[in-house]
Design an enzyme around this catalytic site. Structure first.
Site, short mmCIF file in Angstrom:
data_model
loop_
_atom_site.label_atom_id
_atom_site.label_comp_id
_atom_site.label_asym_id
_atom_site.label_seq_id
_atom_site.Cartn_x
_atom_site.Cartn_y
_atom_site.Cartn_z
N GLY A 108 -0.30 4.92 -0.95
CA GLY A 108 -1.60 5.66 -0.31
C GLY A 108 -1.22 7.00 0.60
O GLY A 108 -0.35 7.24 0.55
N GLN A 109 -2.01 7.04 1.36
CA GLN A 109 -2.01 8.33 2.33
C GLN A 109 -0.81 8.15 3.17
O GLN A 109 0.04 9.12 3.15
CB GLN A 109 -3.21 8.59 2.91
CG GLN A 109 -3.22 9.87 3.86
CD GLN A 109 -4.29 9.54 5.12
OE1 GLN A 109 -4.83 8.71 5.57
NE2 GLN A 109 -4.40 10.83 5.86
N LYS A 155 -10.27 -3.19 11.94
CA LYS A 155 -9.02 -2.78 12.78
C LYS A 155 -8.86 -3.69 14.31
O LYS A 155 -7.91 -4.14 14.59
CB LYS A 155 -9.10 -1.45 13.16
CG LYS A 155 -8.79 -0.51 11.89
CD LYS A 155 -7.58 -0.51 11.32
CE LYS A 155 -7.29 0.13 10.02
NZ LYS A 155 -6.09 -0.32 9.54
N GLY A 169 0.69 -1.24 -0.02
CA GLY A 169 0.02 0.03 0.04
C GLY A 169 0.77 1.06 -0.24
O GLY A 169 0.53 2.20 0.78
N ILE A 225 -0.46 -1.44 -6.28
CA ILE A 225 -1.57 -2.11 -7.08
C ILE A 225 -1.52 -1.46 -8.30
O ILE A 225 -1.35 -0.27 -8.35
CB ILE A 225 -2.98 -2.39 -6.25
CG1 ILE A 225 -3.57 -0.89 -5.96
CG2 ILE A 225 -2.88 -3.35 -5.33
CD1 ILE A 225 -4.91 -1.06 -5.40
N ASP A 251 -0.48 -7.10 -4.40
CA ASP A 251 -1.83 -7.10 -4.17
C ASP A 251 -2.01 -7.91 -2.73
O ASP A 251 -1.69 -9.08 -2.78
CB ASP A 251 -2.62 -7.69 -5.44
CG ASP A 251 -4.10 -7.67 -5.15
OD1 ASP A 251 -4.60 -7.53 -3.86
OD2 ASP A 251 -4.88 -7.94 -5.85
N ILE A 252 -2.44 -7.34 -1.73
CA ILE A 252 -2.50 -7.82 -0.41
C ILE A 252 -3.26 -9.00 -0.46
O ILE A 252 -3.18 -10.02 0.48
CB ILE A 252 -2.77 -6.79 0.53
CG1 ILE A 252 -2.38 -7.28 2.16
CG2 ILE A 252 -4.11 -6.46 0.72
CD1 ILE A 252 -2.14 -6.26 3.25
N TYR A 301 -14.76 -0.56 9.21
CA TYR A 301 -13.21 -0.30 9.06
C TYR A 301 -12.89 -0.78 10.66
O TYR A 301 -11.78 -1.35 10.87
CB TYR A 301 -13.17 1.20 9.14
CG TYR A 301 -12.20 1.79 9.48
CD1 TYR A 301 -10.94 1.74 8.17
CD2 TYR A 301 -11.70 2.57 10.32
CE1 TYR A 301 -9.87 2.39 8.33
CE2 TYR A 301 -10.63 3.18 10.42
CZ TYR A 301 -9.55 3.07 9.62
OH TYR A 301 -8.36 3.63 9.58
N1 SER Z 1 -8.47 8.43 9.12
C1 SER Z 1 -9.23 7.44 9.33
C2 SER Z 1 -10.46 7.44 8.79
O1 SER Z 1 -11.00 8.54 9.15
C3 SER Z 1 -9.55 6.86 10.70
O2 SER Z 1 -8.22 6.14 11.16
O3 SER Z 1 -11.15 6.74 8.27
#
Ligand code: SER
Length: 319
Positions: free
Chosen positions: A11-12, A147, A8, A35, A54-55, A143
């Protein structure tokens, strides 16, 4: 010397962490795993090795780990909270299936694994103010479910198989480099873009919605420091609360106004994001991270705001 694979990596977090890791461990020793739909460009592509990883494809992870003699994996593949609610099956496949694939490859090849958790791992029944390290984790979002599962699975692999898994619970991350996209905390990034462009900001969350936030340089340092920490001091592993600042939309808006006097904000609420934000802590207690591996943030809201505004003005060539 570490040989690192970042999954990844475009990404951010990955786009900045990969460059930071290359600066520390050597350009040639940090593989940018991406990816094809998010291929690396510029310095990320040119400064070191890059491989398609690709994970959700365990064979591909194993192949790259063997080819580059990888001993540490930074697993940054994820869908952020709001986008994950729209695609819960994919969020699980990446967040949990992908982590399982990574842990299995790590077990077979003797790798350490860093996987970020989040303030999203908490839910509406968690104590919201100064949320303790060890507390109720019954998240309301997919999400958060991925986690918490990730924290448990990572601890299981450490205890059962001796895989060196470590993690931090990131707050909302703020940066001028790669925009987040699809998160609940994104407003705290978007607001700076509006301020430098001279636009009125439409805030998706209502006043009084407090969440923990962190400037990206502190977050990157945390990811490096937890992986370098002396294991004999670690009572916890997956995952440490880390914190640096907590604010609501009014507080960040007023801080920006100190440097951009004409800046304006209005409210245009997003019910999904508001619902998610309401279920998350207002602030985290990060004393375990401070005690077990000397975690300490460098930026507060004021120093972050000054740095964001200077760098975004440079990015957009605004005087
Ligand atoms: N920054 C993430 C979100 O807002 C939270 O870990 O989904």
């Amino acid at each position: 010397m570490k040989n690192i694979l970042v999954i990844g990596a475009t990404g951010q977090i990955g786009s900045e962490l990969t460059m930071k890791l290359r600066g520390i461990y050597g350009d040639g020793n940090v593989v940018c795993g991406y990816i094809p739909s998010a291929a690396p460009k510029g310095a990320l592509l040119e400064s070191g090795p890059a491989e398609v990883v690709d994970i959700t494809n365990p064979g591909q992870i194993a192949e790259v780990v063997k080819k580059h003699n990888v001993d540490s994996i930074y697993n940054l593949a994820a869908l952020l909270s709001a986008v994950a609610e729209a695609k819960p099956q994919l969020a699980w496949a990446i967040g949990v299936g992908g982590l399982y694939n990574t842990l299995e490859v790590a077990r077979e090849n003797g790798c350490g694994v860093f996987t970020p958790s989040s303030i999203g791992s908490f839910g509406s029944t968690t104590p919201h103010v100064k949320t303790p390290q060890d507390t109720i984790q019954r998240p309301d979002t997919i999400y958060g479910v991925t986690k918490v599962t990730g924290e448990l699975l990572s601890d299981y692999y450490a205890k059962r198989f001796g895989v060196d898994t470590r993690s931090v619970r990131f707050p909302g991350l703020i940066s001028y480099t790669t925009p987040p996209g699809g998160g609940t905390t994104d407003y705290a990034v978007d607001i700076y873009y509006s301020a430098v462009k001279g636009e009125k900001f439409k805030c998706p969350l209502k006043p009084g919605t407090y969440m923990d936030m962190m400037y990206m340089p502190d977050a990157l340092r945390a990811a490096v420091e937890i992986m370098e920490a002396d294991p004999s001091r670690l009572v916890h592993r997956n995952s440490f609360n880390i914190a640096s600042m907590s604010f609501d939309p009014e507080i960040i808006c007023n801080k920006i106004k100190e440097y951009v006097p004409g800046f304006e904000m209005e409210y245009e609420l997003d019910p999904l994001r508001q619902h998610i934000a309401d279920s998350w802590p207002d602030s985290l207690d990060d004393s375990c991270a401070r005690e077990e591996w000397d975690w300490k943030p460098e930026y507060d809201l004021d120093t972050m705001t000054q740095d964001m505004l200077v760098n975004l003005r440079k990015k957009f060539n605004i005087e």
